[in-house]
Design a protein around this motif. Structure first.
Motif, PDB file in Angstrom:
ATOM      1  N   VAL A 180      -0.578 -16.378  18.318  1.00 10.71           N
ATOM      2  CA  VAL A 180       0.216 -15.193  18.007  1.00 10.71           C
ATOM      3  C   VAL A 180       0.402 -15.028  16.498  1.00 10.71           C
ATOM      4  O   VAL A 180       0.263 -13.923  15.952  1.00 10.71           O
ATOM      5  CB  VAL A 180       1.587 -15.273  18.712  1.00 10.71           C
ATOM      6  N   LYS A 181       0.699 -16.125  15.828  1.00 11.93           N
ATOM      7  CA  LYS A 181       0.972 -16.065  14.388  1.00 11.93           C
ATOM      8  C   LYS A 181      -0.201 -15.472  13.615  1.00 11.93           C
ATOM      9  O   LYS A 181      -0.027 -14.602  12.746  1.00 11.93           O
ATOM     10  CB  LYS A 181       1.307 -17.459  13.870  1.00 11.93           C
ATOM     11  N   GLU A 182      -1.415 -15.930  13.922  1.00 12.13           N
ATOM     12  CA  GLU A 182      -2.583 -15.448  13.181  1.00 12.13           C
ATOM     13  C   GLU A 182      -2.870 -13.989  13.493  1.00 12.13           C
ATOM     14  O   GLU A 182      -3.285 -13.218  12.608  1.00 12.13           O
ATOM     15  CB  GLU A 182      -3.806 -16.311  13.507  1.00 12.13           C
ATOM     16  N   ILE A 183      -2.642 -13.568  14.722  1.00 11.76           N
ATOM     17  CA  ILE A 183      -2.848 -12.171  15.097  1.00 11.76           C
ATOM     18  C   ILE A 183      -1.871 -11.266  14.352  1.00 11.76           C
ATOM     19  O   ILE A 183      -2.243 -10.218  13.810  1.00 11.76           O
ATOM     20  CB  ILE A 183      -2.701 -11.997  16.624  1.00 11.76           C
ATOM     21  N   VAL A 184      -0.597 -11.666  14.300  1.00 13.29           N
ATOM     22  CA  VAL A 184       0.410 -10.874  13.606  1.00 13.29           C
ATOM     23  C   VAL A 184       0.070 -10.766  12.119  1.00 13.29           C
ATOM     24  O   VAL A 184       0.160  -9.677  11.526  1.00 13.29           O
ATOM     25  CB  VAL A 184       1.814 -11.473  13.802  1.00 13.29           C
ATOM     26  N   LEU A 185      -0.320 -11.871  11.509  1.00 12.95           N
ATOM     27  CA  LEU A 185      -0.676 -11.848  10.085  1.00 12.95           C
ATOM     28  C   LEU A 185      -1.905 -10.974   9.825  1.00 12.95           C
ATOM     29  O   LEU A 185      -1.975 -10.275   8.810  1.00 12.95           O
ATOM     30  CB  LEU A 185      -0.912 -13.273   9.580  1.00 12.95           C
ATOM     31  N   ALA A 186      -2.875 -11.010  10.746  1.00 14.41           N
ATOM     32  CA  ALA A 186      -4.066 -10.168  10.591  1.00 14.41           C
ATOM     33  C   ALA A 186      -3.694  -8.689  10.686  1.00 14.41           C
ATOM     34  O   ALA A 186      -4.209  -7.856   9.931  1.00 14.41           O
ATOM     35  CB  ALA A 186      -5.095 -10.527  11.656  1.00 14.41           C
TER      36      ALA A 186
ATOM     37  N   GLN B  84       3.471   3.324  -2.352  1.00 16.62           N
ATOM     38  CA  GLN B  84       2.520   2.410  -1.725  1.00 16.62           C
ATOM     39  C   GLN B  84       2.586   1.005  -2.334  1.00 16.62           C
ATOM     40  O   GLN B  84       2.439   0.009  -1.627  1.00 16.62           O
ATOM     41  CB  GLN B  84       1.103   2.978  -1.823  1.00 16.62           C
ATOM     42  N   ALA B  85       2.798   0.929  -3.649  1.00 12.45           N
ATOM     43  CA  ALA B  85       2.921  -0.388  -4.289  1.00 12.45           C
ATOM     44  C   ALA B  85       4.165  -1.118  -3.781  1.00 12.45           C
ATOM     45  O   ALA B  85       4.117  -2.322  -3.478  1.00 12.45           O
ATOM     46  CB  ALA B  85       2.984  -0.233  -5.805  1.00 12.45           C
ATOM     47  N   PHE B  86       5.260  -0.402  -3.677  1.00 10.16           N
ATOM     48  CA  PHE B  86       6.508  -0.994  -3.202  1.00 10.16           C
ATOM     49  C   PHE B  86       6.388  -1.396  -1.733  1.00 10.16           C
ATOM     50  O   PHE B  86       6.854  -2.457  -1.316  1.00 10.16           O
ATOM     51  CB  PHE B  86       7.645   0.005  -3.389  1.00 10.16           C
ATOM     52  N   ARG B  87       5.735  -0.542  -0.955  1.00 13.48           N
ATOM     53  CA  ARG B  87       5.518  -0.850   0.463  1.00 13.48           C
ATOM     54  C   ARG B  87       4.654  -2.091   0.617  1.00 13.48           C
ATOM     55  O   ARG B  87       4.924  -2.974   1.443  1.00 13.48           O
ATOM     56  CB  ARG B  87       4.848   0.354   1.136  1.00 13.48           C
ATOM     57  N   ALA B  88       3.577  -2.188  -0.188  1.00 13.30           N
ATOM     58  CA  ALA B  88       2.692  -3.348  -0.120  1.00 13.30           C
ATOM     59  C   ALA B  88       3.440  -4.627  -0.490  1.00 13.30           C
ATOM     60  O   ALA B  88       3.291  -5.665   0.166  1.00 13.30           O
ATOM     61  CB  ALA B  88       1.493  -3.144  -1.048  1.00 13.30           C
ATOM     62  N   ALA B  89       4.262  -4.551  -1.538  1.00  9.28           N
ATOM     63  CA  ALA B  89       5.023  -5.730  -1.966  1.00  9.28           C
ATOM     64  C   ALA B  89       5.984  -6.191  -0.873  1.00  9.28           C
ATOM     65  O   ALA B  89       6.123  -7.399  -0.620  1.00  9.28           O
ATOM     66  CB  ALA B  89       5.797  -5.419  -3.244  1.00  9.28           C
ATOM     67  N   SER B  90       6.634  -5.245  -0.190  1.00  3.71           N
ATOM     68  CA  SER B  90       7.576  -5.625   0.868  1.00  3.71           C
ATOM     69  C   SER B  90       6.843  -6.253   2.049  1.00  3.71           C
ATOM     70  O   SER B  90       7.340  -7.214   2.653  1.00  3.71           O
ATOM     71  CB  SER B  90       8.379  -4.399   1.323  1.00  3.71           C
ATOM     72  N   LEU B  91       5.654  -5.732   2.391  1.00  2.00           N
ATOM     73  CA  LEU B  91       4.880  -6.318   3.486  1.00  2.00           C
ATOM     74  C   LEU B  91       4.396  -7.721   3.139  1.00  2.00           C
ATOM     75  O   LEU B  91       4.381  -8.614   3.996  1.00  2.00           O
ATOM     76  CB  LEU B  91       3.677  -5.425   3.818  1.00  2.00           C
ATOM     77  N   VAL B  92       4.025  -7.928   1.872  1.00  4.51           N
ATOM     78  CA  VAL B  92       3.601  -9.260   1.440  1.00  4.51           C
ATOM     79  C   VAL B  92       4.762 -10.254   1.561  1.00  4.51           C
ATOM     80  O   VAL B  92       4.588 -11.375   2.066  1.00  4.51           O
ATOM     81  CB  VAL B  92       3.068  -9.216  -0.012  1.00  4.51           C
ATOM     82  N   LEU B  93       5.950  -9.840   1.107  1.00  6.65           N
ATOM     83  CA  LEU B  93       7.109 -10.721   1.190  1.00  6.65           C
ATOM     84  C   LEU B  93       7.450 -11.059   2.632  1.00  6.65           C
ATOM     85  O   LEU B  93       7.708 -12.219   2.977  1.00  6.65           O
ATOM     86  CB  LEU B  93       8.305 -10.052   0.496  1.00  6.65           C
ATOM     87  N   VAL B  94       7.460 -10.053   3.496  1.00  4.32           N
ATOM     88  CA  VAL B  94       7.788 -10.288   4.899  1.00  4.32           C
ATOM     89  C   VAL B  94       6.707 -11.143   5.554  1.00  4.32           C
ATOM     90  O   VAL B  94       7.014 -12.059   6.340  1.00  4.32           O
ATOM     91  CB  VAL B  94       7.937  -8.934   5.632  1.00  4.32           C
ATOM     92  N   GLY B  95       5.441 -10.874   5.223  1.00 10.93           N
ATOM     93  CA  GLY B  95       4.344 -11.669   5.790  1.00 10.93           C
ATOM     94  C   GLY B  95       4.410 -13.120   5.358  1.00 10.93           C
ATOM     95  O   GLY B  95       4.182 -14.035   6.163  1.00 10.93           O
ATOM     96  N   LEU B  96       4.706 -13.356   4.077  1.00  7.78           N
ATOM     97  CA  LEU B  96       4.823 -14.741   3.585  1.00  7.78           C
ATOM     98  C   LEU B  96       5.975 -15.456   4.271  1.00  7.78           C
ATOM     99  O   LEU B  96       5.853 -16.639   4.647  1.00  7.78           O
ATOM    100  CB  LEU B  96       5.014 -14.734   2.065  1.00  7.78           C
ATOM    101  N   ALA B  97       7.109 -14.767   4.420  1.00  7.26           N
ATOM    102  CA  ALA B  97       8.258 -15.372   5.095  1.00  7.26           C
ATOM    103  C   ALA B  97       7.911 -15.729   6.540  1.00  7.26           C
ATOM    104  O   ALA B  97       8.255 -16.816   7.034  1.00  7.26           O
ATOM    105  CB  ALA B  97       9.441 -14.422   5.057  1.00  7.26           C
ATOM    106  N   TYR B  98       7.203 -14.843   7.211  1.00  6.43           N
ATOM    107  CA  TYR B  98       6.793 -15.110   8.607  1.00  6.43           C
ATOM    108  C   TYR B  98       5.806 -16.262   8.676  1.00  6.43           C
ATOM    109  O   TYR B  98       5.904 -17.129   9.554  1.00  6.43           O
ATOM    110  CB  TYR B  98       6.183 -13.843   9.211  1.00  6.43           C
TER     111      TYR B  98
END
Length: 316
Positions: free
Chosen positions: A254-260, A298-312
């Protein structure tokens, strides 16, 4: 291009877009003229006060839960009238990312859940967390860079009593006629240009190029990379279908699918956002300002997704 293809790819969609823009412009003008911004702003009052933002920002935030186009039109009107500086406009546009997300969330849930079940809920939850994080950070940024507003300023700039409905309609119609011509002259050629680029394969080639170079992402397995490639080369649903097939077959955790899925979202959305947002953004704002807002968004959105993805990735 044949007449039929031009009709279906340019004329009809452009007519629909301009009709929606016209309605949004009329609604935003009418809301402001009738002084309804006072009441709309109350829904976002605590966050707006905390972020040192003005009443029109709160009103736009509330309106964005129903129409992102109308919310942006309201901000553009305030900016043109000198009520909002460029900095305040950028922050206000970013602040609206949460209600804009909620506009698309039902569709995302209804599409993701059948393919992925509880895994889809995790993915949607993470994207929602990223949207919440963006709004929170904008409130903190506003508090840090904007001057404090006077107590009661959320409503103090608005008159106690607005005009009658007839007066408001007359004033809104006058303002609408002035702006709609300019909007059409800017939006129509830009939209036609986007359609031409799409028909020449520019966007598809760009997405294919990015998809073909996914192999350079070392931490992503080839099976997980296929989810990203399908999501970029086709559309979001294709990525979900690929993820669902791999999940049901037990090929990926599940983890790898969500990250992908998060990575596919991160890489594919900016190009699609530019393709779909720039024509109407350029009609509402100046083209240069429209591009600036989309890039910041888009830059701000990308940064927030990166932060949330790293935390996950760390905590899951």
């Amino acid at each position: 291009m044949t007449f039929t293809s031009v009709l279906h790819s340019v004329v009809l969609p452009l007519g629909k877009l301009l009709l929606t823009l016209s309605i949004s412009l009329l609604v935003a003008n009418l809301i402001e003229t009738l002084n309804w911004t006072r009441y709309l702003a109350r829904f976002a009052k605590p966050l707006v006060r905390l972020g040192n933002m003005q009443d029109v920002v709160g009103a736009s935030f509330s309106l964005a839960f129903f129409s992102g186009m109308a919310a942006n039109t309201m901000l553009a009107e305030a900016h043109q009238q000198g009520k909002l500086s460029d900095r305040e406009l950028i922050l206000a546009n970013l602040f609206n990312s949460l209600p804009t997300y909620f506009l698309h969330m039902p569709t995302m849930v209804l599409v993701a859940m059948p393919f992925l079940g509880s895994t889809g809920a995790v993915y949607v939850g993470l994207t929602l967390g990223a949207a919440l994080l963006r709004s929170l950070l904008i409130v903190l940024a506003g508090r840090a860079v904007l001057p404090p507003q006077e107590e009661g300023c959320l409503e103090c700039q608005l008159p106690e009593k607005g005009p009658t409905l007839r007066e408001a309609l007359h004033k809104s119609w006058r303002r609408f006629k002035k702006r709609i011509v300019k909007i059409c002259l800017i939006t129509a050629p830009i939209y036609a240009g986007m359609v031409a680029l799409n028909s020449w394969g520019f966007f598809a080639a760009t997405e294919r190029f990015m998809g073909e170079h996914m192999a350079s992402v070392q931490w992503l397995s080839p099976k997980a990379a296929s989810i990203v490639v399908f999501g970029m080369a086709a559309e979001f649903t294709a990525g979900l279908a690929a993820a669902g097939a791999l999940l049901n077959a037990g090929e990926l955790p599940v983890k790898e699918i969500v990250l992908a899925l998060l990575l596919g979202n991160l890489l594919s959305t900016p190009m699609r956002a530019f393709r779909h947002q720039f024509p109407y953004y350029a009609g509402i704002f100046r083209p240069a300002l429209a591009m600036k807002l989309i890039v910041h968004n888009q830059a701000f959105r990308a940064a927030s997704l990166v932060l949330v993805g790293l935390a996950y990735a760390v905590l899951a």
